[in-house]
Motif scaffolding. Structure first.
Motif, mmCIF file in Angstrom:
data_model
loop_
_atom_site.group_PDB
_atom_site.id
_atom_site.type_symbol
_atom_site.label_atom_id
_atom_site.label_comp_id
_atom_site.label_asym_id
_atom_site.label_seq_id
_atom_site.Cartn_x
_atom_site.Cartn_y
_atom_site.Cartn_z
ATOM 1 N N ILE A 151 11.847 0.241 13.677
ATOM 2 C CA ILE A 151 11.127 0.066 12.422
ATOM 3 C C ILE A 151 10.851 1.454 11.853
ATOM 4 O O ILE A 151 10.967 2.454 12.568
ATOM 5 C CB ILE A 151 9.795 -0.711 12.589
ATOM 6 N N GLU A 152 10.486 1.476 10.580
ATOM 7 C CA GLU A 152 10.074 2.726 9.962
ATOM 8 C C GLU A 152 8.931 2.433 9.009
ATOM 9 O O GLU A 152 8.794 1.314 8.518
ATOM 10 C CB GLU A 152 11.237 3.405 9.241
ATOM 11 N N GLU A 153 8.126 3.456 8.781
ATOM 12 C CA GLU A 153 7.018 3.318 7.851
ATOM 13 C C GLU A 153 7.510 3.620 6.446
ATOM 14 O O GLU A 153 8.288 4.559 6.240
ATOM 15 C CB GLU A 153 5.894 4.271 8.233
ATOM 16 N N LEU A 154 7.079 2.815 5.488
ATOM 17 C CA LEU A 154 7.424 3.078 4.098
ATOM 18 C C LEU A 154 6.672 4.312 3.620
ATOM 19 O O LEU A 154 5.511 4.515 3.982
ATOM 20 C CB LEU A 154 7.048 1.892 3.207
ATOM 21 N N GLN A 155 7.336 5.110 2.831
ATOM 22 C CA GLN A 155 6.701 6.264 2.208
ATOM 23 C C GLN A 155 5.774 5.752 1.101
ATOM 24 O O GLN A 155 5.923 4.635 0.610
ATOM 25 C CB GLN A 155 7.759 7.209 1.641
ATOM 26 N N ARG A 170 -4.573 2.476 1.773
ATOM 27 C CA ARG A 170 -4.958 2.669 3.175
ATOM 28 C C ARG A 170 -3.978 1.977 4.115
ATOM 29 O O ARG A 170 -3.839 2.379 5.266
ATOM 30 C CB ARG A 170 -6.362 2.104 3.421
ATOM 31 N N GLU A 171 -3.349 0.910 3.638
ATOM 32 C CA GLU A 171 -2.448 0.155 4.501
ATOM 33 C C GLU A 171 -1.160 0.923 4.745
ATOM 34 O O GLU A 171 -0.632 1.568 3.856
ATOM 35 C CB GLU A 171 -2.089 -1.201 3.860
ATOM 36 N N ARG A 172 -0.692 0.826 5.971
ATOM 37 C CA ARG A 172 0.608 1.388 6.318
ATOM 38 C C ARG A 172 1.604 0.228 6.314
ATOM 39 O O ARG A 172 1.385 -0.785 6.963
ATOM 40 C CB ARG A 172 0.545 2.038 7.700
ATOM 41 N N PHE A 173 2.685 0.384 5.567
ATOM 42 C CA PHE A 173 3.712 -0.646 5.484
ATOM 43 C C PHE A 173 4.897 -0.248 6.351
ATOM 44 O O PHE A 173 5.262 0.921 6.426
ATOM 45 C CB PHE A 173 4.179 -0.830 4.038
ATOM 46 N N TYR A 174 5.502 -1.253 6.982
ATOM 47 C CA TYR A 174 6.629 -1.035 7.886
ATOM 48 C C TYR A 174 7.796 -1.907 7.460
ATOM 49 O O TYR A 174 7.621 -2.953 6.855
ATOM 50 C CB TYR A 174 6.225 -1.408 9.324
ATOM 51 N N ARG A 175 9.003 -1.442 7.819
ATOM 52 C CA ARG A 175 10.201 -2.251 7.581
ATOM 53 C C ARG A 175 11.126 -2.109 8.779
ATOM 54 O O ARG A 175 11.064 -1.141 9.534
ATOM 55 C CB ARG A 175 10.900 -1.856 6.296
ATOM 56 N N SER A 224 8.824 -10.832 11.900
ATOM 57 C CA SER A 224 8.030 -10.725 10.683
ATOM 58 C C SER A 224 8.669 -9.753 9.706
ATOM 59 O O SER A 224 8.831 -10.056 8.514
ATOM 60 C CB SER A 224 6.611 -10.272 11.027
ATOM 61 N N LEU A 225 9.072 -8.594 10.213
ATOM 62 C CA LEU A 225 9.650 -7.569 9.336
ATOM 63 C C LEU A 225 11.061 -7.919 8.868
ATOM 64 O O LEU A 225 11.530 -7.351 7.880
ATOM 65 C CB LEU A 225 9.628 -6.213 10.045
ATOM 66 N N ALA A 226 11.720 -8.850 9.540
ATOM 67 C CA ALA A 226 13.051 -9.287 9.090
ATOM 68 C C ALA A 226 12.972 -9.945 7.710
ATOM 69 O O ALA A 226 13.959 -9.957 6.970
ATOM 70 C CB ALA A 226 13.673 -10.242 10.108
ATOM 71 N N ALA A 227 11.808 -10.452 7.356
ATOM 72 C CA ALA A 227 11.624 -11.088 6.046
ATOM 73 C C ALA A 227 11.284 -10.074 4.960
ATOM 74 O O ALA A 227 11.274 -10.409 3.779
ATOM 75 C CB ALA A 227 10.530 -12.150 6.131
ATOM 76 N N GLY A 228 10.994 -8.830 5.349
ATOM 77 C CA GLY A 228 10.675 -7.796 4.375
ATOM 78 C C GLY A 228 9.526 -6.929 4.854
ATOM 79 O O GLY A 228 8.883 -7.237 5.856
ATOM 80 N N PRO A 229 9.268 -5.833 4.146
ATOM 81 C CA PRO A 229 8.193 -4.919 4.540
ATOM 82 C C PRO A 229 6.837 -5.618 4.576
ATOM 83 O O PRO A 229 6.566 -6.499 3.759
ATOM 84 C CB PRO A 229 8.215 -3.839 3.458
#
Length: 114
Positions: A60-64, A75-80, A17-22
């Motif tokens: 993976i890492e969380e977007l700032q 509220r959402e945490r985004f990952y990449r 899923s994350l391979a397609a983007g954050p």
């Protein structure tokens, strides 16, 4: 080869899923269900536990906050995917392709029995 390959199915679909983007959690859940044609359902405990493991592994890492898409609720945490995560995903894909080749070769040589 990475010590985590073969990897857990839920990790595979999160990384795909994350391979397609954050993405944020519910988008990852939806994407995993779509990619697996409904076979993989990431319930919240599984999803967020897996995300924590993948963060710890550095895949993976969380977007700032300043990197998150405009208009999100905050509220959402985004990952990449990280470079290491992409490399691990690629290694798992190579492994799965090899398994599929071996399976097809084996199946093509089997006799059909009544």
């Amino acid at each position: 080869m990475n010590s985590q390959v073969p990897m857990k199915t839920n990790w595979l679909y999160i990384l795909l899923s994350l391979a397609a983007g954050p993405r944020h959690g519910s988008a990852i859940q939806d994407d995993a269900r779509t990619l697996s044609e409904g076979a993989v359902r990431l319930w919240p405990a599984t999803l967020y536990g897996s995300l924590e493991e993948l963060l710890r592994l550095g895949w993976i890492e969380e977007l700032q906050e300043h990197e998150r898409p405009v208009g999100n609720s905050g509220r959402e945490r985004f990952y990449r995917l990280t470079t290491g995560g992409r490399q691990t995903l690629e290694a798992e894909c190579v492994r799965l392709e090899a398994v599929a080749r071996k399976a097809r070769a084996r199946l093509s040589g089997l006799e059909v029995r009544a």
